[in-house]
Design a protein around this motif. Structure first.
Motif, PDB file in Angstrom:
ATOM      1  N   VAL A  81       0.851  -1.185   0.000  1.00 24.04           N
ATOM      2  CA  VAL A  81       0.000   0.000   0.000  1.00 24.04           C
ATOM      3  C   VAL A  81       0.889   1.239   0.000  1.00 24.04           C
ATOM      4  O   VAL A  81       1.842   1.341   0.773  1.00 24.04           O
ATOM      5  CB  VAL A  81      -0.931   0.005   1.235  1.00 24.04           C
ATOM      6  CG1 VAL A  81      -1.702   1.320   1.314  1.00 24.04           C
ATOM      7  CG2 VAL A  81      -1.894  -1.176   1.173  1.00 24.04           C
ATOM      8  N   ASN A 114      -4.126   3.720  -1.354  1.00 31.27           N
ATOM      9  CA  ASN A 114      -4.919   3.678  -0.125  1.00 31.27           C
ATOM     10  C   ASN A 114      -5.289   2.276   0.352  1.00 31.27           C
ATOM     11  O   ASN A 114      -5.767   2.115   1.475  1.00 31.27           O
ATOM     12  CB  ASN A 114      -6.204   4.495  -0.321  1.00 31.27           C
ATOM     13  CG  ASN A 114      -5.906   5.947  -0.663  1.00 31.27           C
ATOM     14  OD1 ASN A 114      -5.090   6.592  -0.014  1.00 31.27           O
ATOM     15  ND2 ASN A 114      -6.554   6.461  -1.699  1.00 31.27           N
ATOM     16  N   GLY A 115      -5.091   1.266  -0.497  1.00 33.58           N
ATOM     17  CA  GLY A 115      -5.445  -0.084  -0.088  1.00 33.58           C
ATOM     18  C   GLY A 115      -6.952  -0.304  -0.127  1.00 33.58           C
ATOM     19  O   GLY A 115      -7.653   0.299  -0.944  1.00 33.58           O
ATOM     20  N   PRO A 116      -7.477  -1.201   0.746  1.00 33.68           N
ATOM     21  CA  PRO A 116      -6.767  -1.885   1.828  1.00 33.68           C
ATOM     22  C   PRO A 116      -5.810  -2.965   1.324  1.00 33.68           C
ATOM     23  O   PRO A 116      -5.932  -3.423   0.190  1.00 33.68           O
ATOM     24  CB  PRO A 116      -7.898  -2.504   2.652  1.00 33.68           C
ATOM     25  CG  PRO A 116      -8.978  -2.746   1.648  1.00 33.68           C
ATOM     26  CD  PRO A 116      -8.901  -1.590   0.690  1.00 33.68           C
ATOM     27  N   LYS A 117      -4.893  -3.377   2.195  1.00 34.64           N
ATOM     28  CA  LYS A 117      -3.875  -4.346   1.821  1.00 34.64           C
ATOM     29  C   LYS A 117      -4.494  -5.657   1.344  1.00 34.64           C
ATOM     30  O   LYS A 117      -4.006  -6.268   0.394  1.00 34.64           O
ATOM     31  CB  LYS A 117      -2.937  -4.609   3.001  1.00 34.64           C
ATOM     32  CG  LYS A 117      -1.761  -5.522   2.666  1.00 34.64           C
ATOM     33  CD  LYS A 117      -0.852  -5.712   3.864  1.00 34.64           C
ATOM     34  CE  LYS A 117       0.395  -6.513   3.484  1.00 34.64           C
ATOM     35  NZ  LYS A 117       0.080  -7.853   2.962  1.00 34.64           N
ATOM     36  N   GLU A 118      -5.568  -6.103   2.012  1.00 29.84           N
ATOM     37  CA  GLU A 118      -6.201  -7.370   1.642  1.00 29.84           C
ATOM     38  C   GLU A 118      -6.684  -7.335   0.199  1.00 29.84           C
ATOM     39  O   GLU A 118      -6.593  -8.329  -0.527  1.00 29.84           O
ATOM     40  CB  GLU A 118      -7.378  -7.679   2.579  1.00 29.84           C
ATOM     41  CG  GLU A 118      -6.990  -7.957   4.022  1.00 29.84           C
ATOM     42  CD  GLU A 118      -6.617  -6.701   4.788  1.00 29.84           C
ATOM     43  OE1 GLU A 118      -5.960  -6.819   5.841  1.00 29.84           O
ATOM     44  OE2 GLU A 118      -6.972  -5.590   4.321  1.00 29.84           O
TER      45      GLU A 118
END
Length: 373
Positions: A81, A114-118
């Motif tokens: 991210v 900004n992601g989110p990482k998942e």
């Protein structure tokens, strides 16, 4: 930098051994392309008719290539991210994200920053994200390099490239084998097909730190004794090294690693067991996409992950890209190929220094630099 749409290739007569050169404008001047499988030392040739001239391109065109400077591109697992922020300072790089959004149908830059990482870690998103970011950061890195004293001369001297797994697509785009847009469409389809294959069976990948490939193979064999056939594991990358396979098999590897004197294990942020037969369901979909994509002979050698060799024939490159899904990554052999052929300087393009670290680990005297953007 040389134009990606024009390439000077040797014109080889099938009846005479004389060699001349002609300029091929691949986008506009080729009137007919036919592939011929000629029994000539096992080589594959591409017959290209340009007006009244016919040029035959041997797949082994780059066999005796000379190299001085190499561009190296990382692959999936390198996503984070916030990547792509610095590249926005370069106008041409920012424009690539806009073009990518039109193809992908969503705001890729927003996910990268900004992601989110998942969400970014999902194969469907991470593969296009890395491809675009590597393509973008390569352009931004070129500008950083250009600003240095002697930078333009270095850019002009880059004469070989390669990429780790997904990074091979960025390397091929850099070498002019396909356009940015076509590369992104391929990567999008590749990511979707691999995600579907990963969703069908629980699988994973894990990096083993502190063991050589021989010990890692022994670790795989020990883990496989404790799991069913569907969960068996195998080496997916011989240098790092990385093990890929069923989830229970990966868990067995992690449990046994310490007993084999491994320093640590690191589960990779990928969706499944890439570079193994777990990806078989994705192969036919990628083959179909490759069949409808225009590929050109790269303007410089691109070292393949599958066999650590450069290829000139577009049809052969397509077959290798399909095989790459289920084949172990020959990254150690690839790096050795560069070093043994006398590469003077390597550049890893983009954030992170994973590939630079690998090169230095193999040869402490190697001259390798990271160009971030």
């Amino acid at each position: 930098m040389a134009s990606f749409s024009s390439l000077v290739l040797p014109s080889i007569s099938l009846r005479r051994s004389s060699i001349s050169t002609c300029n091929l404008g691949f986008r506009n001047e080729i009137s007919r392309i036919s592939l011929e499988n000629l029994d000539r030392g096992g080589g594959v040739f591409m017959s290209v008719a340009v007006g009244s001239q016919t040029t035959v391109v041997d797949d082994a065109l780059f066999k005796d290539y000379k190299l001085s400077h190499a561009f190296l591109f990382p692959g999936q697992g390198a996503q984070a991210v916030g990547m792509g922020v610095e590249a926005q300072k370069v106008t041409v790089a920012a424009e690539l994200y806009k073009r990518a959004n039109d193809i992908l149908g969503f705001d890729l830059l927003d996910v990268c920053i900004n992601g989110p990482k998942e969400e970014l870690d999902s194969t469907v998103l991470s593969q296009p994200a890395i491809y675009v970011t590597r393509e973008v950061t390569s352009l931004a890195a070129v500008e950083v390099l250009r600003a240095r004293d002697g930078g333009q001369a270095i850019i002009d001297s880059v004469d070989v490239t390669c990429g780790l797994s997904l990074g091979e697509y960025t390397a091929l785009a850099f070498a002019g084998a396909f356009s940015f847009e076509d590369g992104l469409k391929l990567v999008k389809l590749r990511g979707e097909a691999m995600q579907d294959a990963a969703d069908a069976t629980k699988s994973a990948m894990v990096s083993i730190i502190g063991l050589d490939s021989e010990k890692v193979q022994q670790l795989c064999e020990a883990a496989n004794q404790e799991v069913d056939k569907a969960d068996k594991v195998q080496i997916a990358n011989f240098l790092c090294p990385v093990i890929s396979g069923g989830l229970k098999g990966i868990e067995a590897v992690e449990a046994k690693a310490k007993s084999f004197k491994a320093r640590m294990t690191v589960r990779l942020a990928v969706a499944g067991a890439f570079h193994t037969t777990f990806m078989d369901p994705a192969v036919s979909r990628l083959e179909a996409a490759l069949a409808s994509t225009e590929l050109r002979t790269p303007r410089i050698p691109v070292i393949s992950n599958v066999d650590a060799q450069p290829h000139a024939d577009p049809d052969t490159i397509k077959k290798i890209l399909a095989r790459q899904l289920t084949s172990p990554v020959q990254w150690e052999t690839t790096v050795k190929t560069l070093l043994n052929n006398g590469v003077e300087k390597c550049y890893e393009l983009g954030p992170g220094k994973v590939i630079a670290g690998i090169v230095k680990r193999m040869d402490k005297s190697a001259d390798v630099d990271n160009i971030g953007a």
